[in-house]
Design a protein around this motif. Sequence first.
Motif, PDB file in Angstrom:
ATOM      1  N   LEU A 283       5.919   3.239   5.911  1.00 22.11           N
ATOM      2  CA  LEU A 283       5.267   4.440   6.419  1.00 22.11           C
ATOM      3  C   LEU A 283       6.198   5.232   7.327  1.00 22.11           C
ATOM      4  CD1 LEU A 283       2.533   5.808   6.096  1.00 22.11           C
ATOM      5  CD2 LEU A 283       1.738   4.590   8.132  1.00 22.11           C
ATOM      6  N   LEU A 284       6.914   4.559   8.193  1.00 19.22           N
ATOM      7  CA  LEU A 284       7.877   5.239   9.046  1.00 19.22           C
ATOM      8  C   LEU A 284       8.983   5.899   8.223  1.00 19.22           C
ATOM      9  CD1 LEU A 284       8.154   2.577  11.886  1.00 19.22           C
ATOM     10  CD2 LEU A 284       7.277   4.915  12.173  1.00 19.22           C
ATOM     11  N   THR A 285       9.399   5.222   7.163  1.00 17.43           N
ATOM     12  CA  THR A 285      10.437   5.773   6.291  1.00 17.43           C
ATOM     13  C   THR A 285       9.966   7.065   5.632  1.00 17.43           C
ATOM     14  OG1 THR A 285      11.425   3.608   5.856  1.00 17.43           O
ATOM     15  CG2 THR A 285      11.803   5.335   4.218  1.00 17.43           C
ATOM     16  N   VAL A 286       8.750   7.066   5.116  1.00 18.40           N
ATOM     17  CA  VAL A 286       8.216   8.265   4.461  1.00 18.40           C
ATOM     18  C   VAL A 286       8.045   9.399   5.478  1.00 18.40           C
ATOM     19  CG1 VAL A 286       6.207   9.217   3.271  1.00 18.40           C
ATOM     20  CG2 VAL A 286       7.135   7.011   2.574  1.00 18.40           C
ATOM     21  N   ALA A 287       7.677   9.035   6.706  1.00 19.71           N
ATOM     22  CA  ALA A 287       7.557  10.043   7.758  1.00 19.71           C
ATOM     23  C   ALA A 287       8.922  10.478   8.292  1.00 19.71           C
ATOM     24  CB  ALA A 287       6.706   9.498   8.905  1.00 19.71           C
ATOM     25  N   GLU A 288       9.981   9.839   7.774  1.00 18.38           N
ATOM     26  CA  GLU A 288      11.362  10.116   8.173  1.00 18.38           C
ATOM     27  C   GLU A 288      11.568   9.914   9.677  1.00 18.38           C
ATOM     28  OE1 GLU A 288      13.506  13.196   6.205  1.00 18.38           O
ATOM     29  OE2 GLU A 288      12.022  13.389   4.614  1.00 18.38           O
ATOM     30  N   VAL A 289      11.037   8.783  10.150  1.00 21.66           N
ATOM     31  CA  VAL A 289      11.186   8.379  11.545  1.00 21.66           C
ATOM     32  C   VAL A 289      12.209   7.251  11.615  1.00 21.66           C
ATOM     33  CG1 VAL A 289      10.022   7.389  13.557  1.00 21.66           C
ATOM     34  CG2 VAL A 289       8.799   9.003  12.064  1.00 21.66           C
ATOM     35  N   GLU A 290      13.230   7.438  12.407  1.00 24.69           N
ATOM     36  CA  GLU A 290      14.222   6.382  12.572  1.00 24.69           C
ATOM     37  C   GLU A 290      13.656   5.274  13.461  1.00 24.69           C
ATOM     38  OE1 GLU A 290      18.013   7.664  13.899  1.00 24.69           O
ATOM     39  OE2 GLU A 290      18.256   9.169  12.323  1.00 24.69           O
ATOM     40  N   PHE A 291      14.025   4.035  13.153  1.00 29.19           N
ATOM     41  CA  PHE A 291      13.543   2.922  13.963  1.00 29.19           C
ATOM     42  C   PHE A 291      14.598   1.833  14.044  1.00 29.19           C
ATOM     43  CE2 PHE A 291      11.991   2.332   9.596  1.00 29.19           C
ATOM     44  CZ  PHE A 291      12.382   1.034   9.293  1.00 29.19           C
ATOM     45  N   ASP A 292      14.534   1.105  15.143  1.00 28.18           N
ATOM     46  CA  ASP A 292      15.349  -0.088  15.326  1.00 28.18           C
ATOM     47  C   ASP A 292      14.465  -1.312  15.144  1.00 28.18           C
ATOM     48  OD1 ASP A 292      17.714   1.268  15.872  1.00 28.18           O
ATOM     49  OD2 ASP A 292      17.275   1.391  18.022  1.00 28.18           O
ATOM     50  N   GLU A 293      15.103  -2.456  14.913  1.00 28.62           N
ATOM     51  CA  GLU A 293      14.345  -3.691  14.735  1.00 28.62           C
ATOM     52  C   GLU A 293      14.899  -4.790  15.627  1.00 28.62           C
ATOM     53  OE1 GLU A 293      12.652  -4.586  10.862  1.00 28.62           O
ATOM     54  OE2 GLU A 293      14.119  -3.225   9.971  1.00 28.62           O
ATOM     55  N   MET A 294      13.992  -5.500  16.265  1.00 26.61           N
ATOM     56  CA  MET A 294      14.329  -6.687  17.042  1.00 26.61           C
ATOM     57  C   MET A 294      13.737  -7.877  16.297  1.00 26.61           C
ATOM     58  SD  MET A 294      16.046  -5.504  19.610  1.00 26.61           S
ATOM     59  CE  MET A 294      16.044  -6.858  20.775  1.00 26.61           C
ATOM     60  N   TYR A 295      14.610  -8.724  15.767  1.00 24.18           N
ATOM     61  CA  TYR A 295      14.141  -9.822  14.922  1.00 24.18           C
ATOM     62  C   TYR A 295      13.841 -11.065  15.747  1.00 24.18           C
ATOM     63  CZ  TYR A 295      15.967  -7.006  11.078  1.00 24.18           C
ATOM     64  OH  TYR A 295      16.219  -5.994  10.181  1.00 24.18           O
ATOM     65  N   LEU A 296      12.682 -11.635  15.502  1.00 28.76           N
ATOM     66  CA  LEU A 296      12.338 -12.921  16.087  1.00 28.76           C
ATOM     67  C   LEU A 296      13.047 -14.016  15.294  1.00 28.76           C
ATOM     68  CD1 LEU A 296       8.482 -12.674  16.677  1.00 28.76           C
ATOM     69  CD2 LEU A 296      10.235 -12.862  18.437  1.00 28.76           C
ATOM     70  N   THR A 297      13.867 -14.792  16.000  1.00 24.90           N
ATOM     71  CA  THR A 297      14.563 -15.897  15.339  1.00 24.90           C
ATOM     72  C   THR A 297      14.353 -17.217  16.064  1.00 24.90           C
ATOM     73  OG1 THR A 297      16.599 -15.432  16.585  1.00 24.90           O
ATOM     74  CG2 THR A 297      16.361 -14.364  14.434  1.00 24.90           C
TER      75      THR A 297
END
Length: 224
Positions: free
Chosen positions: A22-36
């Motif tokens: 959904l963010l991609t279609v809205a053309e919103v950039e995002f970062d990700e913090m991965y739980l490891t």
Amino acid sequence: MAEKVVLHYFNGRGKMESLRWLLTVAEVEFDEMYLTTRDQYEKLLSDGALMFQQVPMVEIDGMKLVQTKAIFKYIADKYNLHGKDLKERVMIDMYTEGLMDLMEMIMILPFSQDSKQKLDNIETKAKQRYLPVFEKALTGPVYLVGGKLSCADVLLTECTLMLEEKFPAILSDFPNVKAFQGRMTQIPAINRFLQPGSKRKPQPDEKYVKTVMEVFKLDRLPVL
């Protein structure tokens, strides 16, 4: 300038993937913090970032949002992907919640026993309960609701691609849905998201499952 959206989840699909779409279609950039690790999860808990001790969690507009459907609706509303009035929104919500029910059955597979039986059940329900709804809805219209792109269209695209990963010929009896998928995948933002190197996640593997189980210290996980 607004801060970039940050997604807190595992490095895998799960319930976060629809929010990435959904963010991609809205053309919103995002970062990700991965739980490891378990420590990362406990840090989020101790910080009070997880209202119900669950992920996904999305940082957006100065808030830390949890609960997938609530986040999904917030993004859809914010970026004009949720219909123009109450009647359109309730139709969109019915479509999206039905799709989420079907997609959760696929998400749980890596954590399940008797996957062959569960696959057969998913295929049957998809063909008999879910896909006929969308085949009928797309008899004529380009989009599901209101003649305009909505979050329901985005979710249906994601869902049909997930289904085809498991059942390559599943859309053969649903030409309207297949044609819809073809149109949607030509939208530039979606087309880019489907290319190698994008933020779209692959199908879950053993490493993903192992990480999820270790972070939550669980023997069996219902769905993530």
